[in-house]
Design an enzyme around this catalytic site. Structure first.
Site, short mmCIF file in Angstrom:
data_model
loop_
_atom_site.label_atom_id
_atom_site.label_comp_id
_atom_site.label_asym_id
_atom_site.label_seq_id
_atom_site.Cartn_x
_atom_site.Cartn_y
_atom_site.Cartn_z
N SER A 1 0.76 -1.33 -0.07
CA SER A 1 -0.01 0.22 -0.02
C SER A 1 0.93 1.17 0.12
O SER A 1 1.80 1.57 -0.81
CB SER A 1 -0.96 -0.02 1.14
OG SER A 1 -2.05 0.83 1.16
N ASP B 1 -9.06 -4.76 -5.86
CA ASP B 1 -8.64 -4.00 -4.70
C ASP B 1 -9.22 -2.68 -4.30
O ASP B 1 -9.29 -1.74 -5.27
CB ASP B 1 -6.74 -3.74 -5.02
CG ASP B 1 -6.22 -3.17 -3.61
OD1 ASP B 1 -6.81 -2.30 -2.99
OD2 ASP B 1 -4.99 -3.54 -3.44
N HIS C 1 -7.42 -6.27 -0.67
CA HIS C 1 -6.28 -5.20 -0.60
C HIS C 1 -4.90 -5.73 -0.36
O HIS C 1 -4.74 -6.29 0.80
CB HIS C 1 -6.49 -4.05 0.40
CG HIS C 1 -5.42 -3.05 0.52
ND1 HIS C 1 -4.96 -2.44 -0.66
CD2 HIS C 1 -4.76 -2.20 1.42
CE1 HIS C 1 -4.17 -1.36 -0.47
NE2 HIS C 1 -4.07 -1.58 0.86
#
Length: 540
Positions: free
Chosen positions: A261, A481, A509
């Site tokens: 991320s 995602d 995710h």
């Protein structure tokens, strides 16, 4: 990580994206105000007195462009210390970390880094890193991990990260500056954060707009009063310099890195800043490096919610007859929360902003989170909000004792130092566009007024990132995602020199913890140097 992502890794890799919505405001519909605030507990900067004088206009006066900058107080944040002996940067690069057991499986060491990298003879801050030692020979070196955020705890990630397939590496992570056991950002009390997260972020009149802007400004003032000069030195560029220091202190000539991320931003910026020190690097759940993608984050959540609705239809859930009906039910629940918050747990209520967070949080888990989301939405239809409130608390790192993790304060402080945003009016215009891009969740997203109202000037703008050194960077994107839409991974792979794209056709995710195929490709690259074929797709 095992075949299912560690809950620690899932939450920390994605929690900041939940906070983007919360801190930017996530509610719409008729005015309700901070419904969960107990009597006599005003939101910081918001007067509890009834308005008097002339009738307010329908639209609140827009604050002037330009951040409301404030003098930096002389407060010394906890963890800011005198620098190590010596002069210049050598006083830092000559440190010898002392490792000691800090959890059952993790060793920790604390080192110093310059508070201001341009003034290494000034004050220092402390960084805490953790390590899980290699258990197989030959040892390949240190593999640095970052969970995302900004504001995620690397020590928390390391505690729940599986070593399977990576036994030849020392797994190393750290709490970045401003976070957790490193020198943390200090802001508001837990009670103030409760009120802030519950506040209506899509004001319908001047009073609500004034309340929102005042609360956000008050939060920024609290952070400045509690953290002082630290708030000027927690940018991603600062963290990248810290990471290169840590790489040298563990004795590695090159950085071996797996970032999730926002951790992909750190990795890409490191590779561009220190290409000569960049070794094999994997970036999973790529962010929008240029902040200029035509696809907005809220569209990723909208897609994921649509996938949930299709699943709900296939399961015959109680939320609707078909996909469209399920989505209409979700929107109706969130709309009704504005004027009619639901009872939560204890004396807390589920407001609209908290309801949106409760819907968003399980989408990070992909299909594994859908049964829980269906159950709490059905509960909300029966007039009980505790389930959605519990999910919101999980996403916000609010513990059962009411205490928030450091991401709640570190996230806005780091994000707003990186951001160039200065205009509330521009934030309002952008929010209006998001309602068209995401018709279910967009109306509840609100304008991101945090950075335009932050009391600290932005850090210098980073140029276009592209360098990666002489090793390929592996960029991983997941088609479903919610938090980092798949398009971002394609953009990052094109932007970075010598990058290859690995696609996970799935939900949730990040992919390393949920796809055996992705995990195998990543481990083969890190362990043996086998670069995945550009464009390879994993379907598990």
């Amino acid at each position: 990580m095992t075949s299912r992502r560690s809950p620690v890794a899932v939450r920390l890799a994605g929690v900041a994206v939940v906070l983007v919505s919360l801190l930017a405001g996530c509610s719409a519909g008729p005015p309700s105000g901070p419904a969960s605030s107990p009597p006599g507990s005003p939101v910081p900067g918001v007067s509890s007195a009834a308005p008097s004088g002339p009738v307010l206009p329908d639209v609140a006066p827009t604050p002037p462009d330009g951040r409301p900058l404030l003098p930096v107080p002389a407060v010394v944040a906890p963890g800011v210390v005198d620098p190590p002996p010596g002069t210049g940067l050598a006083r830092y690069t000559g440190q010898r970390p002392t490792w000691s057991r800090c959890t059952r499986r993790v060793e920790c060491a604390t080192v110093a880094a310059p508070l201001d990298w341009s003034a290494p003879d000034g004050r220092a801050l402390t960084l805490t890193m953790g390590r899980v030692r290699a258990t197989a020979s030959p040892r390949l070196g240190s593999l640095f991990l970052n969970p995302g955020g900004p504001g995620g705890s690397g020590l928390g990630l390391l505690s729940g990260f599986s070593t399977q397939g990576l036994e030849h590496w020392d797994l190393v992570s750290w709490d970045p500056r401003g976070v957790g056991r490193s020198t943390p950002v200090r802001c508001s009390s837990d009670a103030t954060l409760d009120r802030l997260f519950a506040l209506d972020g899509t004001p319908d009149d001047a009073a609500e707009a004034s309340a929102l802007n005042s609360a956000v400004e008050g939060f920024g003032r609290d952070c400045l009063a509690g953290s002082g000069a630290l708030l000027e030195h927690i940018s991603t560029a600062d963290t990248v310099r810290d990471l290169d220091l840590l790489r040298g202190l563990v004795g590695d000539e090159r950085l071996h890195y797996l970032g999730f991320s926002y951790g992909t931003q750190i990795g890409a910026q490191y590779a561009d800043t220190f290409p000569e020190h960049t070794g094999p690097m994997v970036l999973d759940g790529a962010v929008d490096l240029g902040d200029d993608s035509p696809v907005d984050q809220i569209q990723g959540f909208e897609r994921a919610l649509g996938h949930f609705a299709s699943w709900c239809e296939s399961q015959g859930c109680a939320l609707g007859r078909d996909r469209a009906d399920v989505l209409a039910t979700v929107r109706r629940i969130l709309t009704d929360l504005d004027a009619h918050p639901l009872p939560g747990s204890g004396d807390r209520q589920l407001t609209q902003a908290l309801g949106v967070s409760g819907v968003v949080t399980p989408l990070y888990d992909g299909a594994a989170g859908w049964p829980r989301l269906s159950a709490v939405l059905e509960q909300a239809l029966r007039g009980q909000g505790s389930g959605l409130l519990g999910l919101a608390d999980a996403g916000n790192e609010r513990g059962a004792d009411g205490h928030y993790g450091s991401v709640a304060t570190a996230f806005p402080a780091i994000r707003c130092l990186d951001s160039q945003a200065r205009s509330v009016a521009a934030a309002d215009r952008r929010a209006a566009g998001l309602e068209r891009k995401a018709p279910v969740l967009g109306p509840f997203n609100g304008a991101d007024v945090f950075c335009p109202l932050w009391p600290v000037a932005p850090a210098p703008k980073t140029g276009r990132l592209h360098r990666v050194g002489d090793r390929p960077v592996v960029v991983v994107g997941t088609t479903g995602d919610p938090a980092t839409p798949y398009e971002y991974a394609g953009d990052m792979a094109r932007d970075l020199d010598s990058a290859v794209l690995v696609t996970h056709e799935g939900e949730g995710h990040t992919a390393y913890g949920s796809s055996a195929c992705v995990r195998g490709l990543v481990q083969a690259y890190l362990n043996d140097g086998r670069v995945p074929q550009d464009g390879v797709r994993c379907t598990d």
